[in-house]
Design an enzyme around this catalytic site. Structure first.
Site, PDB file in Angstrom:
ATOM      1  N   ASN A  20     130.491  -4.203  27.802  1.00 17.12           N
ATOM      2  CA  ASN A  20     129.891  -2.904  28.149  1.00 17.12           C
ATOM      3  C   ASN A  20     130.726  -2.191  29.196  1.00 17.12           C
ATOM      4  O   ASN A  20     130.926  -0.981  29.137  1.00 17.12           O
ATOM      5  CB  ASN A  20     128.459  -3.101  28.661  1.00 17.12           C
ATOM      6  CG  ASN A  20     127.471  -3.151  27.514  1.00 17.12           C
ATOM      7  OD1 ASN A  20     127.253  -2.155  26.842  1.00 17.12           O
ATOM      8  ND2 ASN A  20     126.920  -4.310  27.262  1.00 17.12           N
ATOM      9  N   LEU A  87     123.119 -10.287  35.953  1.00 16.69           N
ATOM     10  CA  LEU A  87     121.949 -11.155  35.763  1.00 16.69           C
ATOM     11  C   LEU A  87     121.144 -11.393  37.032  1.00 16.69           C
ATOM     12  O   LEU A  87     120.255 -12.227  37.065  1.00 16.69           O
ATOM     13  CB  LEU A  87     122.420 -12.496  35.177  1.00 16.69           C
ATOM     14  CG  LEU A  87     123.046 -12.384  33.772  1.00 16.69           C
ATOM     15  CD1 LEU A  87     123.470 -13.735  33.264  1.00 16.69           C
ATOM     16  CD2 LEU A  87     122.087 -11.710  32.794  1.00 16.69           C
ATOM     17  N   HIS A 106     119.911  -2.871  28.414  1.00 18.79           N
ATOM     18  CA  HIS A 106     119.226  -4.091  27.960  1.00 18.79           C
ATOM     19  C   HIS A 106     119.340  -4.162  26.436  1.00 18.79           C
ATOM     20  O   HIS A 106     119.154  -3.137  25.756  1.00 18.79           O
ATOM     21  CB  HIS A 106     117.751  -4.048  28.394  1.00 18.79           C
ATOM     22  CG  HIS A 106     116.989  -5.275  28.004  1.00 18.79           C
ATOM     23  ND1 HIS A 106     117.123  -6.478  28.673  1.00 18.79           N
ATOM     24  CD2 HIS A 106     116.110  -5.486  27.000  1.00 18.79           C
ATOM     25  CE1 HIS A 106     116.342  -7.372  28.081  1.00 18.79           C
ATOM     26  NE2 HIS A 106     115.719  -6.805  27.082  1.00 18.79           N
ATOM     27  N   ASP A 147     114.013  -4.954  34.184  1.00 12.99           N
ATOM     28  CA  ASP A 147     113.796  -4.249  32.908  1.00 12.99           C
ATOM     29  C   ASP A 147     112.535  -3.396  32.870  1.00 12.99           C
ATOM     30  O   ASP A 147     111.985  -3.167  31.798  1.00 12.99           O
ATOM     31  CB  ASP A 147     113.708  -5.284  31.760  1.00 12.99           C
ATOM     32  CG  ASP A 147     114.955  -6.155  31.716  1.00 12.99           C
ATOM     33  OD1 ASP A 147     114.823  -7.326  31.324  1.00 12.99           O
ATOM     34  OD2 ASP A 147     116.027  -5.667  32.107  1.00 12.99           O
ATOM     35  N   GLU A 176     124.985  -0.716  22.063  1.00  8.92           N
ATOM     36  CA  GLU A 176     125.116  -0.628  23.532  1.00  8.92           C
ATOM     37  C   GLU A 176     126.401   0.101  23.913  1.00  8.92           C
ATOM     38  O   GLU A 176     126.416   0.959  24.814  1.00  8.92           O
ATOM     39  CB  GLU A 176     125.142  -2.024  24.143  1.00  8.92           C
ATOM     40  CG  GLU A 176     123.848  -2.799  23.985  1.00  8.92           C
ATOM     41  CD  GLU A 176     123.965  -4.190  24.574  1.00  8.92           C
ATOM     42  OE1 GLU A 176     124.338  -4.295  25.748  1.00  8.92           O
ATOM     43  OE2 GLU A 176     123.665  -5.153  23.853  1.00  8.92           O
TER      44      GLU A 176
HETATM   45  C1  GRF Z   1     124.747  -7.149  26.980  1.00 13.35           C
HETATM   46  O1  GRF Z   1     124.062  -7.522  25.809  1.00 13.35           O
HETATM   47  C2  GRF Z   1     123.801  -6.416  27.889  1.00 13.35           C
HETATM   48  O2  GRF Z   1     122.845  -5.640  27.217  1.00 13.35           O
HETATM   49  C3  GRF Z   1     123.113  -7.538  28.577  1.00 13.35           C
HETATM   50  O3  GRF Z   1     124.113  -8.517  28.790  1.00 13.35           O
HETATM   51  C4  GRF Z   1     125.122  -8.348  27.816  1.00 13.35           C
HETATM   52  C5  GRF Z   1     126.403  -8.099  28.571  1.00 13.35           C
HETATM   53  O4  GRF Z   1     127.437  -8.171  27.741  1.00 13.35           O
HETATM   54  N1  GRF Z   1     122.542  -7.092  29.812  1.00 13.35           N
HETATM   55  P1  GRF Z   1     128.887  -7.778  28.312  1.00 13.35           P
HETATM   56  O5  GRF Z   1     129.139  -8.637  29.539  1.00 13.35           O
HETATM   57  O6  GRF Z   1     128.829  -6.324  28.663  1.00 13.35           O
HETATM   58  O7  GRF Z   1     129.799  -8.077  27.170  1.00 13.35           O
END
Ligand code: GRF
Length: 192
Positions: A20, A87, A106, A147, A176
């Site tokens: 992301n 996280l 999310h 969330d 995403e």
């Molecule tokens: C993604 O699925 C996001 O929605 C969730 O954790 C994942 C992160 O993936 N919070 P990345 O580290 O961006 O590849």
């Protein structure tokens, strides 16, 4: 554009691989509207940090993610905060300082399939177990609980016959990567 005429300064919190973050770096790298100016992680080995360094973006590894002072100083010049696969719960003082300018992505259609412990494959396993016909990505404002903040935007994807948590996760992740840069740019335009 900020009062000084520069792009809105975006700080991104990460814990994992950072796909992301990569979508944001790619979408914002020469944007006059917003720019990723710092990547912050609670994990020194997060793959997302490598992506940031490759893009020439300063990084901060938090010694103690629950220490508001450390987090606040890492956010010294940020104007918009994005949690992208982060996280840890964000300290209430940070939420208060950035209320309305701190967002999270999310991998499900909140308010369903969210909350403490709902991350990674668990989310997609729960969606499949529920028999839901669709899932998707949600970008929402961050408040003091996981969330739960107001939803900004969602992108829906179908759940297909024979989907596994992995195939569904991959389809949601593509959504995403489309949704997050769009929301960040829209929000940056609104706050600058
Ligand atoms: C993604 O699925 C996001 O929605 C969730 O954790 C994942 C992160 O993936 N919070 P990345 O580290 O961006 O590849």
């Amino acid at each position: 554009m900020t009062e000084r005429g520069g792009p809105v300064r975006v700080a991104v919190f990460v814990s994992g691989g950072g796909t992301n973050l990569q979508a944001l770096l790619d979408a914002l790298h020469d944007s006059p509207v917003a720019r990723v100016t710092r990547v912050i992680s609670n994990r020194p080995d997060a793959g997302a940090l490598t992506r940031a360094r490759r893009a020439g973006v300063p990084t901060t590894v938090l010694r103690d993610p629950s220490d508001p002072t450390e987090v606040q100083s890492a956010l010294a010049d940020a104007q918009l905060v994005v949690l992208a696969g982060y996280l840890k719960l964000v300290h209430a003082s940070v939420v208060a300082r950035f209320r309305g300018r701190i967002i999270n992505i999310h991998p499900a259609l909140l308010p369903d399939f969210g909350g403490p412990g709902m991350y990674g494959q668990r989310v997609h396993e729960a969606v499949l177990a529920s028999g839901a016909k669709e899932s998707g990505a949600t970008v929402h404002f961050v408040d003091e609980a996981f969330d739960r903040g107001a939803i900004i935007a969602q992108e829906r994807v179908p759940v297909r016959q024979g989907d596994t948590a992995e195939t569904l996760a991959a389809r949601v992740l593509e959504a995403e990567h489309r949704l997050l840069p769009k929301v960040v740019l829209d929000l940056a335009r609104r706050i600058s």
